[in-house]
Structures are given as structure tokens and as C-alpha cells.
Motif scaffolding. Structure first.
Motif, PDB file in Angstrom:
ATOM      1  N   GLN B 312       0.831  -1.207   0.000  1.00  0.00           N
ATOM      2  CA  GLN B 312       0.000   0.000   0.000  1.00  0.00           C
ATOM      3  C   GLN B 312       0.862   1.251   0.000  1.00  0.00           C
ATOM      4  OE1 GLN B 312      -3.292   0.013   2.671  1.00  0.00           O
ATOM      5  NE2 GLN B 312      -4.127  -1.848   1.766  1.00  0.00           N
ATOM      6  N   PHE B 315       1.959   1.828  -3.486  1.00  0.00           N
ATOM      7  CA  PHE B 315       0.855   2.290  -4.317  1.00  0.00           C
ATOM      8  C   PHE B 315       0.419   3.709  -3.924  1.00  0.00           C
ATOM      9  CE2 PHE B 315      -3.671   2.028  -5.827  1.00  0.00           C
ATOM     10  CZ  PHE B 315      -3.337   1.970  -7.171  1.00  0.00           C
ATOM     11  N   ALA B 317      -1.140   4.578  -1.309  1.00  0.00           N
ATOM     12  CA  ALA B 317      -2.390   4.599  -0.545  1.00  0.00           C
ATOM     13  C   ALA B 317      -2.112   4.901   0.928  1.00  0.00           C
ATOM     14  CB  ALA B 317      -3.123   3.267  -0.681  1.00  0.00           C
ATOM     15  N   PRO B 337      -2.310   7.325  -4.973  1.00  0.00           N
ATOM     16  CA  PRO B 337      -2.328   6.262  -5.990  1.00  0.00           C
ATOM     17  C   PRO B 337      -2.063   6.780  -7.402  1.00  0.00           C
ATOM     18  CG  PRO B 337      -4.062   5.865  -4.419  1.00  0.00           C
ATOM     19  CD  PRO B 337      -3.448   7.196  -4.052  1.00  0.00           C
ATOM     20  N   ALA B 338      -2.526   7.995  -7.729  1.00  0.00           N
ATOM     21  CA  ALA B 338      -2.312   8.496  -9.088  1.00  0.00           C
ATOM     22  C   ALA B 338      -0.819   8.561  -9.412  1.00  0.00           C
ATOM     23  CB  ALA B 338      -2.965   9.871  -9.251  1.00  0.00           C
ATOM     24  N   ILE B 341       0.309   5.008 -10.169  1.00  0.00           N
ATOM     25  CA  ILE B 341      -0.242   4.503 -11.431  1.00  0.00           C
ATOM     26  C   ILE B 341       0.533   5.077 -12.606  1.00  0.00           C
ATOM     27  CG2 ILE B 341      -2.275   4.591 -12.932  1.00  0.00           C
ATOM     28  CD1 ILE B 341      -3.914   4.542 -10.246  1.00  0.00           C
ATOM     29  N   TYR B 347      -2.082  -2.024  -8.262  1.00  0.00           N
ATOM     30  CA  TYR B 347      -2.315  -2.679  -6.979  1.00  0.00           C
ATOM     31  C   TYR B 347      -3.609  -3.481  -7.022  1.00  0.00           C
ATOM     32  CZ  TYR B 347      -3.465  -2.959  -1.959  1.00  0.00           C
ATOM     33  OH  TYR B 347      -3.803  -3.384  -0.703  1.00  0.00           O
ATOM     34  N   ASP B 355     -11.750  -2.164  -1.595  1.00  0.00           N
ATOM     35  CA  ASP B 355     -10.693  -1.420  -2.280  1.00  0.00           C
ATOM     36  C   ASP B 355     -10.850  -1.338  -3.793  1.00  0.00           C
ATOM     37  OD1 ASP B 355      -9.520  -1.139   0.158  1.00  0.00           O
ATOM     38  OD2 ASP B 355      -8.081  -2.755  -0.110  1.00  0.00           O
ATOM     39  N   ALA B 356     -11.700  -2.176  -4.375  1.00  0.00           N
ATOM     40  CA  ALA B 356     -11.688  -2.246  -5.833  1.00  0.00           C
ATOM     41  C   ALA B 356     -13.056  -2.082  -6.479  1.00  0.00           C
ATOM     42  CB  ALA B 356     -11.065  -3.569  -6.277  1.00  0.00           C
TER      43      ALA B 356
END
Lengths: 318, 510
Positions: B312, B315, B317, B337-338, B341, B347, B355-356
Motif C-alpha cells: 500500500q 501504491f 495509498a 495512488p495516481a 499509477i 495494486y 478497495d476495488a
């Protein structure tokens, strides 16, 4: 059976049916209610509500208990600003729209920052903002109406432009198209649904949820400001609480349109039908010579009934 | 196997569980659980992830009901139907998670839900305070508490709160206490303090079951050791009569050295894809590693030792407090996160629902979100994106009705495939997998492993945390083993086996 049930609880079908029923009812009570020019009149009034409800829709779809109770005060502010900038001059229409839309956008952004940065619940934040704006309005205008609509604006809102329809209806149609494009063809729109559906998951796909949510309140403020310009175009001048009557209806129109108050679902076309249905209901009630309190009571009851209906079907659909 | 017969004299036994079984649906959590603890005995319960030790403890504490077997407390058969019944028999379970209400006082917290009442049925404040003061005094010798019954918990330091947690358990005067990972959040000094409390309890005749993730602690404090494996108790020893490696062998078993497929060694001098240097923050303490292109790096160890925190953190987060990360030789700042990415990281969480999943939205939208961000698109043309997404989903053998079907119409395994397809569509170069197979069916797991191998073969770097050791050993080139937020061992080649993995998981270095 299942199919029949789905169609009957589809918000769009329900809204369209209620429009027809209400028109029939109006015609029965007062012949001529559903005449062509009367319907145009009703649509014109619906357009103002529909523009306010566009902003409200965005905030509600964005989720996390999203709601904007400051739209009433911002309509009043937009009308007052526009009226004073115009002062009855046609040449000042564009500056009036820019000032009204810009100031209300900025105030909406402040509400948005309160919600995202300070984590104030939207209900409280926008209610507080409504109070502040309303107070400022009284201070600014000293309680007396001021400002005049430019003649061209009044004609645009009230007189037939093309095909016997006033210009405001074309503006509303453009806004509806723009809303569809925003929600279905831009990353911003996809982000609004994603955020309303699951904020953490939206963040985990890299979406800047804080900035987005702040922007939604700004847009809602701007739509209210534009609606304020339409209001002064409709009536010619404004008084400081002219926007109050739109707060509850803007939320009901969103709910009739099939947007869940939990966020993440729905679209603007349902809201368009919702705004029309609600305006006709209001007109029917006026025709029945119901007092203000009676209308208010029925509006509240309609909202609660819809919540019950959709709350139940949402569970069925999963 | 060293099936030592229980030689304890039975009158002194506080707890005896034998042949305990428990199934959850199709999964057998416990096939033959046995533990026997004497009064005034500190008994360590050891085993790898998923061996059933937590289930056995929950059965003893009454939070889970057993399917079969016998349970005796103080020599009498006990048929526990609720935690309340276990509590009445003197069993207390100490949770790792902090359970205090910060707004309340120490006394209110300790007696929360068990407040002494007066004749009128109201809370007897005077007795509440007096009872708390007795408790505090009892442990001030070892703990030097430094707080009073009326102190607000919000004003206490973390280790003082830990003491309050313990006092809360002791307030019920238990005769059997289960400490499940009680030392996980403590530093060395606090562990010493905790152990002195344990010794005091032991002297008072309390039976203690102690679950720890550190072998050092086990051998320092325990009188006896029970080892579990695959839902079964496989050995019991006196702590003085056994060495550490024997215990690890018992945890792992003979079958564990299963066939591994040979992997070609990474070319020498290759530039690493991902370099993590000395990251810290939250649970993590100074973690460094690097991952080559096409490498599958495993993160192992007992659950919650910092593996998810690393993923995390990478990522963005839960950003790291300190340390550096670079991708393809370029340093990257991972604050959200951006950032990650756009640096090519992706992730996949084991907790899909949280989370998704964009609940209630279409499969198309669920896949699209990440692509729109990574490619900085402003507009969405579904007809242009759909073929790409369909290809990404097809590569995973995903079964779905169409891109417009809602995500909720899919099974858990197929949903997870969609969330992986979400990242495949972005061409991420580093996949961070955080226990991704949690709760998905075997078929989907198989597809998933195949996909991971394919991606690695095409050059994607994968960092993979799994709570099941077999998944790590089956898939990874290298495994970093975590304990208390730090890497205790790096396993590769000959050491990449269940024995070394389990040994390192218990904090044994090299």
C-alpha cells in the motif's frame, strides 16, 4: 411478472406516467389546463427547476451523503447580482450571466472545500452556507428588491422564439445534452459515478476524489446562479428569498428521476422528467387553490413516498 | 511424528481440548485440535498461517462453536455456546486490536459492560473506582502504571493503553487467558513489561495460552509448546526439551518440500525495475529490496507483519514516512495512488469489496477507471476502449455476460479477474498483489497463477503477498520474509522452501 414489475418501478416510466396523469387531472379540474400554450408555460417553469436540479444531481451522484441545501440562497443571490449588473440594459446580459455564475460557482467551491477538506457533512455545510448567503443578501439589499431584467432576457424566457417555444427551453435542452455528455463521455463523469459508488476504490484507481467532489459543489452553485438569472428573466425583478421555493423540489426532482440519494447511480434525463412532473403537480395544486402550507405538505409526502418506493426496489435489484 | 503423550498430572489441568474439529463450508479449519494447559503454566501455541491455531483459540473462548471433539475446563466438560459462557467459566481472550474507548476513563473502560450496580440498578461509581484502583495497585509493582482510575484513556501513552487492555481482561478474574499476538504492537521494553505481568499471573496460578510471531519470545517465556499444522495438533513439548529447528520442522511437516519448477536465473547486471531503499513508517522498519523485470518477488511471513503496508505504501495509498523508491532508475514520489499509477505500478487488493469494486456500475466502468487516469484521458469513447478491455478480460478466462453487465453479477473469482484486467489494460509494468486470491475459488486461482507466470515471462515485475505459504513457494523466484515490519530473511535457491519460510516467519534470521 418480474418484467412487468421492473417496468412499473422504472423511474423514467413512473415519471412519464405521472406527467400524463397530472395533466389529465389538471384538465379535469380546470378545462384548458393541458392546452398547448399552457404546457409551454409549464415547461418554462420546469426549466428553471430543471437547471437547479442538474447541479443537485451531480452532487447527489457524487455520493458520501452529497446534497446541496444552499441552492435556494444561491438562486436568490444569482438573481440579485444579475438584476443589478443588467439594470435593464440588454448590453449587460452577458456580464450579468458571468457574474452570477462566477460568484455562485466560487461560493459552491467554498462549500465543497468544507465538505472535502474540513470533512463537514454536506447537509450541515450547505445549510450553513445557505444561512450565510441569505444573511449577506439582506445586508447587501437592505431587504428591498433591486435590479431589473433586460428586455431581451425577459423575451428570451417568456416569449416564443422558434416553433412557438421560448429560448430558455432550448437552453435547457442544451444543458440536458451537456449533462449526458459530461456523465457518459468524459472522464469527469465516469469519476463522479466511481466516487459515488465506492470512494476508496475510486481513489485506488488514481482518481483525485477530493478535487472532484469540491468541483461538484462548485458546479451545483453555478447551476443555481444560472437558474437565478432565469428567475429574474421570468419575473422581471427579484426579491431576496425568491430561491427558497426551489430547495425541496430540486431534491424531489432528483429522486423522481431515479438517482439514489446514496450516490453512484442515475442520470439527468430522469431528472428532466422529474422536474416537469413536479412543476405540473405544483400547478395542479395551485389550480385547486391549495394554500402554501398544503403544497409544502404534499411535496414532503411525495418525497417520503418515493424514498419508500425506491428504497425497497433498490434492495430487490441488489 | 513426535506425538508426545500428555504426561501432565490431570488434577492441575486448567484446560484440556482433544480431537476438536471445525469446518467452515467446504474448508476444514480444524481436523484434530488438541491442547492441554496446566494451572500456572504458560503454554505457547505455534503454527504457520492457516494451521488452525486461531480457530482453536476461538473455540476455547466460545466465539466459534466446535463441530466435534471434547473440551474440558477445570476438569469438567464444557459445551460453550457463546463468549459469555466461556467468560463465566473463567476464560478470557485478549485481542490484538485495541478495544478501548478513548473518551472514557480507565475505570469505565475496564468495566465496560460489566459495571458494578447498586441496589437501584444504577452504576455504582464508588465501587467502580475502588475496584479499578485495586487492579492498578496489583500491577503497579511491575508496570509502574502512572495513571489513576479516573484518567481519560485519550490522555494515556500507547503502552499505558496496553496495560489498560490487560487490566480489562484481568478484571474478570479469569483462570485461563489466551493472548493472541499480544506482543505484536509492542517494542522490546514493553514486551519485557508484558512478560513480567505474565509471570505474576503464572505465580497466581492462571493458565496462559500464548500465541506469538517471535520464536525468541516463545522460548523466553513458555513452559510448554504445542505445535499445529494443517488443522491438526502435531506435537507437544516441554520448552526445555526441544530446539527451535525441531519446532519449525513440526510446523512445516514432511510433505512441504514439494516439487518446485526450476526457474531460469535472472541475467546478471540487469537494471532493476523497482528499487525500494530504507522505507519506514507505520508498521515498517527500514525495508529495502529490488525487483528485476520479469521477476516474481514474494512477501512472506505471518499475517500482518508489514507485507500489506509495503504494497500500500508503494501504491501511495498509505505513503511511507521515510525512504526512497525508484522505478527504472528514476526516483518517484508516491504520495497518492495516481502517482504510483503513472509510474507504472498497479495494486490488486484481496479486499475487493472495499478497495476495488465500483458497486452497481458496469464491468466496462470498473475496468475503465484506471485506464482513464493512467492515460490522462479527458473524454471516454466506449467503442474505442471496449475491444481493449475485452481482450484484457479474455486473457484471464473471465466469464461474463458483456461489458455492460453490472459488476455484482459476477462471482468473486471473476470479479477479481476484472480488477486484474483493469490493470492489464493500463500496461502496468509492476503489479503489486496484496493477497489477491483471498476468497476466490480454485479454478480462478489456477487461472490467476498462470496469468502471473505469463506476465512475468513478458517482463512484468510482480510483488506478491499471499497469506498461504504454498502459493508463495509455488509462484515466486525470491521470497522476503517479514516479521514485525522488518525483513528477517531473503529466501532463494536452496533456502526457498517451507522450512526456511516458517523459521524466518517466526523471526529467526538466516
Amino acid at each position: 411478472m418480474h418484467r412487468a414489475r421492473t417496468i412499473l418501478t422504472d423511474p423514467l416510466v413512473l415519471a412519464a406516467l405521472s406527467i400524463l396523469v397530472l395533466l389529465g387531472l389538471g384538465e379535469a379540474v380546470s378545462p384548458g389546463f393541458a392546452r398547448g400554450d399552457q404546457i409551454v408555460r409549464l415547461l418554462t417553469v420546469s426549466a428553471i427547476l430543471g437547471i437547479v436540479a442538474a447541479g443537485q444531481s451531480l452532487v447527489v451522484i457524487g455520493g458520501r451523503e452529497g446534497i446541496d441545501l444552499s441552492v435556494g440562497a444561491l438562486i436568490s443571490l444569482g438573481a440579485l447580482l444579475a438584476g443589478n449588473v443588467m439594470s435593464g440594459q440588454d448590453g449587460n446580459i452577458l456580464p450579468a450571466i458571468l457574474v452570477a455564475g462566477g460568484v455562485t460557482f466560487a461560493i459552491g467551491i467554498v462549500s465543497g472545500l468544507g465538505v472535502t477538506v474540513l470533512r463537514i457533512p454536506p447537509l450541515v455545510m450547505t445549510l450553513g452556507m445557505a444561512g450565510v448567503v441569505q444573511g449577506a443578501l439582506i445586508a447587501m439589499s437592505r431587504g428591498t428588491p433591486s435590479g431589473n431584467a433586460a428586455p431581451t432576457l425577459m423575451a428570451f424566457v417568456n416569449r416564443p422564439l422558434v416553433f412557438g417555444l421560448p429560448g430558455i427551453l432550448f437552453v435547457w435542452a442544451l444543458i440536458a445534452l451537456a449533462m449526458w455528455f459530461l456523465l457518459r463521455r468524459t472522464t469527469l463523469g465516469y469519476a463522479i459515478y466511481a466516487m459515488g459508488s465506492n470512494e476508496r476504490a475510486a481513489e485506488f484507481t488514481g482518481l483525485p476524489t477530493r478535487r472532484l467532489r469540491t468541483l461538484l459543489y462548485g458546479l451545483s452553485g453555478m447551476f443555481a446562479g444560472i437558474a437565478g438569472v432565469c428567475v429574474i428573466g421570468y419575473t422581471g425583478n427579484s426579491f431576496i428569498s425568491v430561491g427558497d421555493q426551489y430547495v425541496l423540489p430540486s431534491i424531489i426532482a432528483v429522486v423522481i428521476g431515479g438517482i439514489s440519494l446514496a450516490g453512484g447511480t442515475g442520470n439527468y434525463f430522469g431528472v428532466v422528467l422529474g422536474a416537469i412532473a413536479l412543476t405540473i403537480l405544483q400547478s395542479v395544486l395551485t389550480t385547486l387553490q391549495l394554500e402554501f402550507w398544503g403544497r409544502q405538505l404534499i411535496f414532503g409526502a411525495v418525497l417520503l413516498a418515493l424514498m419508500l418506493l425506491y428504497g425497497r426496489t433498490r434492495q430487490l435489484r441488489v | 511424528m513426535t506425538q508426545t503423550p500428555s504426561a501432565e498430572p490431570s488434577p492441575a489441568r486448567a484446560l484440556h481440548a482433544q480431537g476438536v474439529t471445525k469446518r467452515f463450508g467446504a474448508i476444514t479449519a480444524l481436523s484434530s485440535g488438541r491442547i492441554s494447559v496446566g494451572k500456572g503454566e504458560i503454554h505457547a501455541l505455534l503454527g504457520a498461517n492457516g494451521c488452525g491455531k486461531s480457530t482453536l483459540c476461538k473455540i476455547i473462548a466460545g466465539t466459534v462453536s466446535r463441530d466435534g471433539g471434547t473440551l474440558e475446563i477445570d476438569g469438567r466438560p464444557a459445551d460453550l455456546k457463546s463468549p459469555r459462557e466461556a467468560e463465566a467459566l473463567g476464560v478470557a481472550l485478549f485481542y490484538q486490536e485495541l478495544s478501548l474507548v478513548p473518551q472514557l476513563s480507565v475505570a469505565d473502560n475496564i468495566f465496560l459492560g460489566h459495571e458494578p450496580r447498586n441496589a437501584a440498578g444504577f452504576v455504582d461509581r464508588r465501587r467502580l473506582i475502588a475496584d479499578t484502583e485495586v487492579l492498578i495497585a496489583r500491577f503497579s509493582a511491575v508496570a509502574g502504571s502512572g495513571f489513576a482510575a479516573g484518567t481519560n484513556v485519550s490522555r494515556l501513552s500507547p503502552d499505558q493503553r496496553q496495560i489498560v487492555e490487560i487490566l480489562k481482561v484481568l478484571a474478570r478474574n479469569p483462570s485461563i487467558i489466551i493472548f493472541d499476538e499480544a506482543t505484536a504492537a509492542l517494542d522490546k521494553r514493553q514486551v519485557d513489561l508484558f512478560f513480567s505481568i505474565l509471570r505474576t499471573l503464572k505465580a497466581e496460578g492462571v493458565a496462559i495460552i500464548f500465541i506469538s510471531h517471535r520464536m525468541d519470545e516463545v522460548f523466553e517465556i513458555a513452559d510448554r509448546i504445542t505445535v499445529m499444522r494443517n488443522g491438526e495438533t502435531v506435537a507437544e513439548y516441554g520448552a526445555g526439551e526441544v530446539d527451535r529447528d525441531t519446532v519449525v520442522h513440526d510446523m512445516v511437516g514432511k510433505l512441504a518440500d514439494h516439487q518446485r519448477e526450476a526457474r531460469p536465473p535472472r541475467p546478471a547486471g540487469e537494471t532493476p525495475r523497482l528499487v525500494v531503499s530504507s522505507v519506514s513508517g507505520g508498521r515498517l522498519r527500514d525495508v529495502s529490496f529490488s525487483v528485476a523485470p520479469g521477476e516474481i518477488l514474494g512477501l512472506g511471513g505471518l499475517q500482518g507483519q508489514g507485507q500489506s503496508a509495503i504494497l500500500q505504501g508503494l501504491f501511495g495509498a498509505e505513503p511511507f514516512a521515510r525512504g526512497e523508491v525508484s522505478v527504472d532508475g528514476r526516483p518517484v514520489r508516491l504520495r497518492r495512488p495516481a502517482d504510483a499509477i503513472r509510474a507504472g505500478l498497479a495494486y490488486v487488493s484481496g479486499d475487493r469489496g472495499r478497495d476495488a469494486a465500483l458497486h452497481g456500475r458496469s464491468i466496462f466502468e470498473n475496468i475503465a477507471a484506471a485506464t482513464l487516469v493512467s492515460e490522462r484521458r479527458r473524454f471516454v469513447w466506449p467503442s474505442a476502449l471496449k475491444p481493449r478491455f475485452e481482450k484484457a478480460a479474455a486473457g484471464l478466462n473471465t466469464k461474463y455476460a458483456g461489458m455492460e453487465a453490472p459488476i455484482g453479477s459476477l462471482s468473486g473469482g471473476n470479479q477479481q479477474k476484472i480488477f486484474i484486467a483493469r490493470w492489464l489494460a493500463t500496461d502496468a509494468s509492476i503489479l503489486l498483489l496484496d493477497d489477491p486470491t483471498k476468497g476466490i475459488d480454485l479454478g480462478a486461482k489456477g487461472d490467476f497463477f498462470e496469468l502471473a507466470r505469463d506476465l512475468a515471462a513478458k517482463g512484468t515485475s510482480i510483488v506478491f503477498y499471499a497469506s498461504e505459504d504454498a502459493e508463495l513457494l509455488g509462484l515466486c523466484d525470491r521470497i522476503l520474509v517479514f516479521n514485525s515490519g522488518a525483513v528477517t530473511a531473503e529466501l532463494s535457491g536452496d533456502t526457498r522452501d517451507a522450512f526456511h519460510l516458517t523459521r524466518a516467519a517466526y523471526g529467526e534470521t538466516a
